[in-house]
Scaffold this motif. Structure first.
Motif, PDB file in Angstrom:
ATOM      1  N   LEU A  41       1.010  -1.109   0.079  1.00  0.00           N
ATOM      2  CA  LEU A  41       0.040   0.037   0.011  1.00  0.00           C
ATOM      3  C   LEU A  41       1.000   1.416  -0.096  1.00  0.00           C
ATOM      4  O   LEU A  41       0.490   2.203  -0.711  1.00  0.00           O
ATOM      5  CB  LEU A  41      -0.873   0.159   1.206  1.00  0.00           C
ATOM      6  CG  LEU A  41      -1.969  -1.263   1.214  1.00  0.00           C
ATOM      7  CD1 LEU A  41      -3.090  -1.137   2.523  1.00  0.00           C
ATOM      8  CD2 LEU A  41      -2.966  -0.853   0.151  1.00  0.00           C
ATOM      9  N   ARG A  42       2.058   1.107   0.880  1.00  0.00           N
ATOM     10  CA  ARG A  42       2.977   2.288   0.469  1.00  0.00           C
ATOM     11  C   ARG A  42       3.392   2.581  -0.655  1.00  0.00           C
ATOM     12  O   ARG A  42       3.557   3.649  -1.251  1.00  0.00           O
ATOM     13  CB  ARG A  42       4.049   2.083   1.700  1.00  0.00           C
ATOM     14  CG  ARG A  42       4.892   3.470   1.947  1.00  0.00           C
ATOM     15  CD  ARG A  42       6.025   3.387   2.961  1.00  0.00           C
ATOM     16  NE  ARG A  42       5.237   3.001   4.420  1.00  0.00           N
ATOM     17  CZ  ARG A  42       4.936   1.869   4.797  1.00  0.00           C
ATOM     18  NH1 ARG A  42       5.792   0.526   4.441  1.00  0.00           N
ATOM     19  NH2 ARG A  42       4.567   1.596   6.112  1.00  0.00           N
ATOM     20  N   ASN A  43       3.792   1.428  -1.412  1.00  0.00           N
ATOM     21  CA  ASN A  43       4.559   1.690  -2.624  1.00  0.00           C
ATOM     22  C   ASN A  43       3.596   2.374  -3.822  1.00  0.00           C
ATOM     23  O   ASN A  43       3.651   3.111  -4.291  1.00  0.00           O
ATOM     24  CB  ASN A  43       5.119   0.353  -3.096  1.00  0.00           C
ATOM     25  CG  ASN A  43       6.248  -0.184  -2.309  1.00  0.00           C
ATOM     26  OD1 ASN A  43       6.908   0.618  -1.781  1.00  0.00           O
ATOM     27  ND2 ASN A  43       6.647  -1.516  -2.401  1.00  0.00           N
ATOM     28  N   ARG A  44       2.278   1.597  -3.460  1.00  0.00           N
ATOM     29  CA  ARG A  44       1.032   2.205  -4.233  1.00  0.00           C
ATOM     30  C   ARG A  44       0.913   3.839  -4.220  1.00  0.00           C
ATOM     31  O   ARG A  44       0.661   4.560  -5.025  1.00  0.00           O
ATOM     32  CB  ARG A  44      -0.066   1.273  -4.094  1.00  0.00           C
ATOM     33  CG  ARG A  44      -1.373   1.832  -4.870  1.00  0.00           C
ATOM     34  CD  ARG A  44      -2.597   1.107  -4.443  1.00  0.00           C
ATOM     35  NE  ARG A  44      -2.557  -0.168  -4.635  1.00  0.00           N
ATOM     36  CZ  ARG A  44      -3.356  -1.191  -4.105  1.00  0.00           C
ATOM     37  NH1 ARG A  44      -4.467  -0.526  -3.464  1.00  0.00           N
ATOM     38  NH2 ARG A  44      -3.319  -2.477  -4.069  1.00  0.00           N
ATOM     39  N   ALA A  45       1.072   4.029  -3.009  1.00  0.00           N
ATOM     40  CA  ALA A  45       0.601   5.550  -2.517  1.00  0.00           C
ATOM     41  C   ALA A  45       1.603   6.483  -3.100  1.00  0.00           C
ATOM     42  O   ALA A  45       1.437   7.508  -3.507  1.00  0.00           O
ATOM     43  CB  ALA A  45       0.290   5.612  -0.914  1.00  0.00           C
ATOM     44  N   GLY A  54      -3.557  11.308  -1.801  1.00  0.00           N
ATOM     45  CA  GLY A  54      -4.509  10.715  -0.776  1.00  0.00           C
ATOM     46  C   GLY A  54      -3.907  10.304   0.554  1.00  0.00           C
ATOM     47  O   GLY A  54      -4.312  10.426   1.494  1.00  0.00           O
ATOM     48  N   GLY A  55      -2.409   9.850   0.236  1.00  0.00           N
ATOM     49  CA  GLY A  55      -1.795   9.466   1.348  1.00  0.00           C
ATOM     50  C   GLY A  55      -2.085   8.074   1.813  1.00  0.00           C
ATOM     51  O   GLY A  55      -2.507   7.366   1.106  1.00  0.00           O
ATOM     52  N   MET A  56      -1.271   7.657   2.951  1.00  0.00           N
ATOM     53  CA  MET A  56      -1.066   6.291   3.168  1.00  0.00           C
ATOM     54  C   MET A  56      -2.052   6.092   4.589  1.00  0.00           C
ATOM     55  O   MET A  56      -1.885   6.632   5.376  1.00  0.00           O
ATOM     56  CB  MET A  56       0.322   6.066   3.622  1.00  0.00           C
ATOM     57  CG  MET A  56       0.804   4.623   4.043  1.00  0.00           C
ATOM     58  SD  MET A  56       0.423   3.325   3.126  1.00  0.00           S
ATOM     59  CE  MET A  56       0.591   1.902   4.190  1.00  0.00           C
ATOM     60  N   PRO A  57      -2.477   4.998   4.327  1.00  0.00           N
ATOM     61  CA  PRO A  57      -3.529   4.537   5.576  1.00  0.00           C
ATOM     62  C   PRO A  57      -2.659   4.198   6.656  1.00  0.00           C
ATOM     63  O   PRO A  57      -1.565   3.637   6.333  1.00  0.00           O
ATOM     64  CB  PRO A  57      -4.426   3.600   4.996  1.00  0.00           C
ATOM     65  CG  PRO A  57      -3.752   2.794   3.930  1.00  0.00           C
ATOM     66  CD  PRO A  57      -2.800   3.751   3.409  1.00  0.00           C
ATOM     67  N   ARG A  58      -3.341   4.349   8.052  1.00  0.00           N
ATOM     68  CA  ARG A  58      -2.601   3.929   9.070  1.00  0.00           C
ATOM     69  C   ARG A  58      -2.871   2.319   9.189  1.00  0.00           C
ATOM     70  O   ARG A  58      -3.942   1.852   8.855  1.00  0.00           O
ATOM     71  CB  ARG A  58      -3.169   4.541  10.353  1.00  0.00           C
ATOM     72  CG  ARG A  58      -2.607   4.164  11.606  1.00  0.00           C
ATOM     73  CD  ARG A  58      -3.205   4.706  12.905  1.00  0.00           C
ATOM     74  NE  ARG A  58      -2.508   4.214  14.066  1.00  0.00           N
ATOM     75  CZ  ARG A  58      -3.401   4.251  15.295  1.00  0.00           C
ATOM     76  NH1 ARG A  58      -4.734   4.484  15.317  1.00  0.00           N
ATOM     77  NH2 ARG A  58      -2.501   3.936  16.277  1.00  0.00           N
ATOM     78  N   VAL A  59      -1.538   1.506   9.560  1.00  0.00           N
ATOM     79  CA  VAL A  59      -1.835   0.206   9.577  1.00  0.00           C
ATOM     80  C   VAL A  59      -1.528  -0.185  11.069  1.00  0.00           C
ATOM     81  O   VAL A  59      -0.610   0.133  11.540  1.00  0.00           O
ATOM     82  CB  VAL A  59      -1.251  -0.597   8.587  1.00  0.00           C
ATOM     83  CG1 VAL A  59      -1.174  -2.072   8.632  1.00  0.00           C
ATOM     84  CG2 VAL A  59      -1.351  -0.298   7.339  1.00  0.00           C
ATOM     85  N   VAL A  60      -2.516  -1.091  11.671  1.00  0.00           N
ATOM     86  CA  VAL A  60      -2.069  -1.368  12.930  1.00  0.00           C
ATOM     87  C   VAL A  60      -2.396  -2.886  12.979  1.00  0.00           C
ATOM     88  O   VAL A  60      -3.273  -3.492  12.705  1.00  0.00           O
ATOM     89  CB  VAL A  60      -3.396  -0.807  14.040  1.00  0.00           C
ATOM     90  CG1 VAL A  60      -3.242  -1.292  15.364  1.00  0.00           C
ATOM     91  CG2 VAL A  60      -3.279   0.701  14.145  1.00  0.00           C
ATOM     92  N   ASN A  61      -1.270  -3.550  13.739  1.00  0.00           N
ATOM     93  CA  ASN A  61      -1.198  -5.088  14.129  1.00  0.00           C
ATOM     94  C   ASN A  61      -1.525  -5.200  15.580  1.00  0.00           C
ATOM     95  O   ASN A  61      -0.852  -4.735  16.330  1.00  0.00           O
ATOM     96  CB  ASN A  61       0.368  -5.669  13.673  1.00  0.00           C
ATOM     97  CG  ASN A  61       0.266  -7.044  13.661  1.00  0.00           C
ATOM     98  OD1 ASN A  61      -0.517  -7.777  14.284  1.00  0.00           O
ATOM     99  ND2 ASN A  61       1.168  -7.642  13.074  1.00  0.00           N
TER     100      ASN A  61
END
Length: 221
Positions: A41-45, A54-61
């Motif tokens: 997703l980061r590479n795509r953004a 648009g930016g990068m979504p926050r990802v939480v594990n």
């Protein structure tokens, strides 16, 4: 689906989701499929930023080693609801099966199903979140593990019923890995039959991204 910096993608489950994350670091994603999803997703953004900001979504594990569905229930408010995610992905079930065989600790399928159903139903009513469920899987590497399917197959069917009943999208990790094992040794995908190798994690990440993020999977080496 397009994600942006208004989105929080939360992943919760057992050790397959945990994947060695640093629990003292809220930003740690571990070394498994969650990290692979975030990286893609980061590479795509980054690739599309100049054309479509648009930016990068926050990802939480929020994966935790050894968790069964009841463990998720005990921490759901703090680890899911209070964080207000826009996408919640749940991967649970293999430990509910495994503990029956290595510790004699049963998790009746009907109770498992009811507990998972409550979690997804409550989340659907509390949050305006997209729900995603990843099916449990097993790639037997010992004869003893073949016996686990007696417990795991009806549990997987329960996961599917709960997912469909709550409008969740389903990532069929069981089918993806089983197909991959037709051309590779099971241990190449999950050395102990349960915990994925880097390749196994990449396959799960690709399946999630294909189902939820509408992407073309990377070429496997």
């Amino acid at each position: 689906m397009h994600f942006d910096d208004n989105d929080t993608l939360l992943f919760i489950g057992d050790s397959i989701t945990d994947a060695g994350r640093d629990r003292a670091d809220a930003a740690s994603l571990g070394n498994g499929y969650v990290r692979e999803i975030a990286r893609t997703l980061r590479n795509r953004a980054n690739a599309g930023r100049s054309a479509t900001p648009g930016g990068m979504p926050r990802v939480v594990n929020k994966g935790l080693n050894g968790n069964r569905v009841y463990d998720l229930a005990s921490r759901w408010t703090a680890d899911v609801t209070d964080l207000r995610p826009t996408v919640v992905t749940v991967k649970i079930g293999i430990n509910d099966t495994w503990r029956r065989y290595d510790r004699g600790l049963p998790s009746p399928v009907d109770e498992f199903e009811a507990c998972l159903d409550r979690l997804l139903s409550d989340t659907a009513h509390t949050l305006a979140a997209r729900l995603v469920v990843i099916t449990p899987f097993l790639l037997p590497v010992t004869p003893e593990q073949e016996e686990w399917f007696e417990d795991l197959l009806p549990r997987t069917e329960a996961v599917l019923r709960v997912a469909h009943g709550n409008g969740a999208e389903v990532v069929r990790a069981d089918e993806v890995l089983r197909r991959a094992a037709q051309d590779r040794e099971a241990a190449e995908l999950a050395p102990d039959g349960v915990h994925p190798s880097p390749l196994g994690h990449r396959l799960i990440a690709d399946a999630w991204l294909t189902t939820v993020g509408s992407r073309t999977p990377d070429r496997l080496g």
